[in-house]
Design a protein around this motif. Structure first.
Motif, PDB file in Angstrom:
ATOM      1  N   LEU A   1       0.824  -1.213   0.000  1.00 21.98           N
ATOM      2  CA  LEU A   1       0.000   0.000   0.000  1.00 21.98           C
ATOM      3  C   LEU A   1       0.854   1.258   0.000  1.00 21.98           C
ATOM      4  O   LEU A   1       0.493   2.253  -0.639  1.00 21.98           O
ATOM      5  CB  LEU A   1      -0.962  -0.015   1.187  1.00 21.98           C
ATOM      6  CG  LEU A   1      -2.109  -1.023   1.074  1.00 21.98           C
ATOM      7  CD1 LEU A   1      -2.949  -1.024   2.341  1.00 21.98           C
ATOM      8  CD2 LEU A   1      -2.977  -0.738  -0.131  1.00 21.98           C
ATOM      9  N   TYR A   2       2.003   1.238   0.677  1.00 21.82           N
ATOM     10  CA  TYR A   2       2.892   2.400   0.639  1.00 21.82           C
ATOM     11  C   TYR A   2       3.414   2.626  -0.785  1.00 21.82           C
ATOM     12  O   TYR A   2       3.541   3.776  -1.237  1.00 21.82           O
ATOM     13  CB  TYR A   2       4.052   2.267   1.615  1.00 21.82           C
ATOM     14  CG  TYR A   2       3.647   2.449   3.067  1.00 21.82           C
ATOM     15  CD1 TYR A   2       2.661   3.356   3.430  1.00 21.82           C
ATOM     16  CD2 TYR A   2       4.262   1.731   4.071  1.00 21.82           C
ATOM     17  CE1 TYR A   2       2.287   3.525   4.748  1.00 21.82           C
ATOM     18  CE2 TYR A   2       3.901   1.895   5.400  1.00 21.82           C
ATOM     19  CZ  TYR A   2       2.904   2.793   5.730  1.00 21.82           C
ATOM     20  OH  TYR A   2       2.544   2.958   7.051  1.00 21.82           O
ATOM     21  N   ALA A   3       3.701   1.560  -1.506  1.00 19.74           N
ATOM     22  CA  ALA A   3       4.133   1.695  -2.907  1.00 19.74           C
ATOM     23  C   ALA A   3       2.998   2.264  -3.755  1.00 19.74           C
ATOM     24  O   ALA A   3       3.224   3.144  -4.603  1.00 19.74           O
ATOM     25  CB  ALA A   3       4.583   0.335  -3.451  1.00 19.74           C
ATOM     26  N   CYS A   4       1.771   1.783  -3.521  1.00 22.20           N
ATOM     27  CA  CYS A   4       0.613   2.311  -4.256  1.00 22.20           C
ATOM     28  C   CYS A   4       0.390   3.788  -3.944  1.00 22.20           C
ATOM     29  O   CYS A   4       0.061   4.578  -4.833  1.00 22.20           O
ATOM     30  CB  CYS A   4      -0.637   1.505  -3.921  1.00 22.20           C
ATOM     31  SG  CYS A   4      -0.626  -0.175  -4.574  1.00 22.20           S
ATOM     32  N   ILE A   5       0.558   4.153  -2.692  1.00 23.68           N
ATOM     33  CA  ILE A   5       0.405   5.558  -2.286  1.00 23.68           C
ATOM     34  C   ILE A   5       1.430   6.422  -3.015  1.00 23.68           C
ATOM     35  O   ILE A   5       1.101   7.498  -3.529  1.00 23.68           O
ATOM     36  CB  ILE A   5       0.550   5.704  -0.753  1.00 23.68           C
ATOM     37  CG1 ILE A   5      -0.644   5.072  -0.045  1.00 23.68           C
ATOM     38  CG2 ILE A   5       0.705   7.172  -0.363  1.00 23.68           C
ATOM     39  CD1 ILE A   5      -0.450   4.904   1.455  1.00 23.68           C
ATOM     40  N   ALA A   6       2.676   5.971  -3.057  1.00 26.52           N
ATOM     41  CA  ALA A   6       3.730   6.741  -3.734  1.00 26.52           C
ATOM     42  C   ALA A   6       3.409   6.928  -5.210  1.00 26.52           C
ATOM     43  O   ALA A   6       3.523   8.045  -5.748  1.00 26.52           O
ATOM     44  CB  ALA A   6       5.078   6.038  -3.562  1.00 26.52           C
ATOM     45  N   ILE A   7       2.964   5.867  -5.866  1.00 26.25           N
ATOM     46  CA  ILE A   7       2.612   5.964  -7.295  1.00 26.25           C
ATOM     47  C   ILE A   7       1.434   6.907  -7.493  1.00 26.25           C
ATOM     48  O   ILE A   7       1.438   7.750  -8.389  1.00 26.25           O
ATOM     49  CB  ILE A   7       2.322   4.558  -7.857  1.00 26.25           C
ATOM     50  CG1 ILE A   7       3.612   3.726  -7.883  1.00 26.25           C
ATOM     51  CG2 ILE A   7       1.697   4.641  -9.246  1.00 26.25           C
ATOM     52  CD1 ILE A   7       3.381   2.251  -8.132  1.00 26.25           C
ATOM     53  N   THR A   8       0.417   6.780  -6.639  1.00 27.38           N
ATOM     54  CA  THR A   8      -0.768   7.642  -6.753  1.00 27.38           C
ATOM     55  C   THR A   8      -0.400   9.110  -6.552  1.00 27.38           C
ATOM     56  O   THR A   8      -0.848   9.978  -7.300  1.00 27.38           O
ATOM     57  CB  THR A   8      -1.839   7.220  -5.724  1.00 27.38           C
ATOM     58  OG1 THR A   8      -2.184   5.853  -5.956  1.00 27.38           O
ATOM     59  CG2 THR A   8      -3.078   8.084  -5.817  1.00 27.38           C
ATOM     60  N   LEU A   9       0.415   9.390  -5.543  1.00 23.18           N
ATOM     61  CA  LEU A   9       0.807  10.781  -5.291  1.00 23.18           C
ATOM     62  C   LEU A   9       1.677  11.340  -6.414  1.00 23.18           C
ATOM     63  O   LEU A   9       1.540  12.523  -6.775  1.00 23.18           O
ATOM     64  CB  LEU A   9       1.513  10.904  -3.943  1.00 23.18           C
ATOM     65  CG  LEU A   9       0.601  10.727  -2.720  1.00 23.18           C
ATOM     66  CD1 LEU A   9       1.424  10.756  -1.433  1.00 23.18           C
ATOM     67  CD2 LEU A   9      -0.490  11.792  -2.699  1.00 23.18           C
ATOM     68  N   LEU A  10       2.553  10.526  -6.988  1.00 22.20           N
ATOM     69  CA  LEU A  10       3.359  10.988  -8.125  1.00 22.20           C
ATOM     70  C   LEU A  10       2.469  11.317  -9.325  1.00 22.20           C
ATOM     71  O   LEU A  10       2.646  12.359  -9.967  1.00 22.20           O
ATOM     72  CB  LEU A  10       4.398   9.933  -8.511  1.00 22.20           C
ATOM     73  CG  LEU A  10       5.609   9.825  -7.600  1.00 22.20           C
ATOM     74  CD1 LEU A  10       6.466   8.623  -8.001  1.00 22.20           C
ATOM     75  CD2 LEU A  10       6.431  11.102  -7.657  1.00 22.20           C
ATOM     76  N   ALA A  11       1.522  10.443  -9.635  1.00 24.20           N
ATOM     77  CA  ALA A  11       0.621  10.684 -10.769  1.00 24.20           C
ATOM     78  C   ALA A  11      -0.267  11.905 -10.511  1.00 24.20           C
ATOM     79  O   ALA A  11      -0.481  12.738 -11.400  1.00 24.20           O
ATOM     80  CB  ALA A  11      -0.233   9.451 -11.032  1.00 24.20           C
ATOM     81  N   THR A  12      -0.766  12.031  -9.291  1.00 29.73           N
ATOM     82  CA  THR A  12      -1.603  13.181  -8.934  1.00 29.73           C
ATOM     83  C   THR A  12      -0.801  14.473  -9.027  1.00 29.73           C
ATOM     84  O   THR A  12      -1.281  15.478  -9.560  1.00 29.73           O
ATOM     85  CB  THR A  12      -2.168  12.998  -7.514  1.00 29.73           C
ATOM     86  OG1 THR A  12      -2.945  11.798  -7.480  1.00 29.73           O
ATOM     87  CG2 THR A  12      -3.034  14.168  -7.106  1.00 29.73           C
ATOM     88  N   GLY A  13       0.430  14.446  -8.517  1.00 24.98           N
ATOM     89  CA  GLY A  13       1.290  15.637  -8.591  1.00 24.98           C
ATOM     90  C   GLY A  13       1.608  16.030 -10.021  1.00 24.98           C
ATOM     91  O   GLY A  13       1.581  17.216 -10.371  1.00 24.98           O
ATOM     92  N   ALA A  14       1.891  15.042 -10.871  1.00 22.80           N
ATOM     93  CA  ALA A  14       2.175  15.333 -12.284  1.00 22.80           C
ATOM     94  C   ALA A  14       0.954  15.949 -12.968  1.00 22.80           C
ATOM     95  O   ALA A  14       1.077  16.907 -13.739  1.00 22.80           O
ATOM     96  CB  ALA A  14       2.611  14.067 -13.006  1.00 22.80           C
ATOM     97  N   GLY A  15      -0.217  15.416 -12.673  1.00 25.95           N
ATOM     98  CA  GLY A  15      -1.443  15.968 -13.254  1.00 25.95           C
ATOM     99  C   GLY A  15      -1.707  17.387 -12.786  1.00 25.95           C
ATOM    100  O   GLY A  15      -2.097  18.259 -13.564  1.00 25.95           O
ATOM    101  N   LEU A  16      -1.480  17.634 -11.506  1.00 23.45           N
ATOM    102  CA  LEU A  16      -1.682  18.974 -10.955  1.00 23.45           C
ATOM    103  C   LEU A  16      -0.701  19.971 -11.564  1.00 23.45           C
ATOM    104  O   LEU A  16      -1.080  21.087 -11.915  1.00 23.45           O
ATOM    105  CB  LEU A  16      -1.543  18.937  -9.433  1.00 23.45           C
ATOM    106  CG  LEU A  16      -1.767  20.268  -8.709  1.00 23.45           C
ATOM    107  CD1 LEU A  16      -3.182  20.777  -8.967  1.00 23.45           C
ATOM    108  CD2 LEU A  16      -1.527  20.096  -7.220  1.00 23.45           C
ATOM    109  N   ILE A  17       0.551  19.565 -11.708  1.00 22.57           N
ATOM    110  CA  ILE A  17       1.549  20.442 -12.325  1.00 22.57           C
ATOM    111  C   ILE A  17       1.146  20.773 -13.762  1.00 22.57           C
ATOM    112  O   ILE A  17       1.250  21.919 -14.206  1.00 22.57           O
ATOM    113  CB  ILE A  17       2.951  19.804 -12.263  1.00 22.57           C
ATOM    114  CG1 ILE A  17       3.463  19.811 -10.823  1.00 22.57           C
ATOM    115  CG2 ILE A  17       3.934  20.523 -13.173  1.00 22.57           C
ATOM    116  CD1 ILE A  17       4.695  18.970 -10.587  1.00 22.57           C
ATOM    117  N   GLY A  18       0.653  19.785 -14.491  1.00 27.06           N
ATOM    118  CA  GLY A  18       0.199  20.017 -15.867  1.00 27.06           C
ATOM    119  C   GLY A  18      -0.962  21.001 -15.928  1.00 27.06           C
ATOM    120  O   GLY A  18      -1.003  21.884 -16.786  1.00 27.06           O
ATOM    121  N   LYS A  19      -1.913  20.867 -15.004  1.00 36.41           N
ATOM    122  CA  LYS A  19      -3.065  21.775 -14.988  1.00 36.41           C
ATOM    123  C   LYS A  19      -2.655  23.183 -14.593  1.00 36.41           C
ATOM    124  O   LYS A  19      -3.107  24.156 -15.188  1.00 36.41           O
ATOM    125  CB  LYS A  19      -4.141  21.248 -14.041  1.00 36.41           C
ATOM    126  CG  LYS A  19      -4.855  20.033 -14.589  1.00 36.41           C
ATOM    127  CD  LYS A  19      -5.853  19.478 -13.611  1.00 36.41           C
ATOM    128  CE  LYS A  19      -6.484  18.225 -14.179  1.00 36.41           C
ATOM    129  NZ  LYS A  19      -7.390  17.577 -13.251  1.00 36.41           N
TER     130      LYS A  19
END
Length: 140
Positions: free
Chosen positions: A40-58
């Motif tokens: 779950l910690y690995a999933c959290i890290a992946i989710t936060l990286l993807a969310t951060g990349a999307g936010l930076i793009g927006k």
């Protein structure tokens, strides 16, 4: 008929969902077995990286002229379609006609729910610090 509208703001719902999902996974990770916790910690890290990349793009696209078929452009066109009383079912096509640093000119062909189509030209441009969409010509 009002055919000009400020560009719709980006949808930040996916960003909020990513953060909420990460918080939920973090609380679940605290109570499970060790292997589940690491997974779950690995999933959290992946989710936060993807969310951060999307936010930076927006955030990076604020104030710039979006593509003819970008989601914010489609959202704005949807509002203009409602104002013009077009009962749209789908876009048959959206094409870029020309583009410069200050504006993009596009053509959209829209299928109507009662049958038939409507085609219109529109421009996306900056004015007074705002990005706007203006329908310039409508062909039925």
């Amino acid at each position: 008929m009002e055919n000009e509208k400020d560009l719709a703001s980006p949808n930040y719902g996916s960003t909020v969902s990513g953060v909420v999902g990460s918080v939920a996974m973090a609380s679940a990770a605290r109570t499970g077995p060790t292997w589940l916790r690491y997974f779950l910690y690995a999933c959290i890290a992946i989710t936060l990286l993807a969310t951060g990349a999307g936010l930076i793009g927006k955030l990076g696209s604020i104030g710039s002229i979006p593509a003819c078929d970008a989601q914010t452009t489609r959202d704005t066109l949807s509002d203009l379609n409602k104002q013009n009383k077009f009962k749209a079912s789908k876009y048959n096509s959206i094409k870029k006609v020309s583009a410069s640093d200050s504006e993009t000119i596009c053509t959209a062909n829209l299928a109507l729910s009662g049958g038939g189509t409507v085609e219109y030209d529109y421009r996306i441009f900056k004015e007074g610090g705002q990005v706007k969409v203006l329908i310039t010509e409508i062909r039925r």
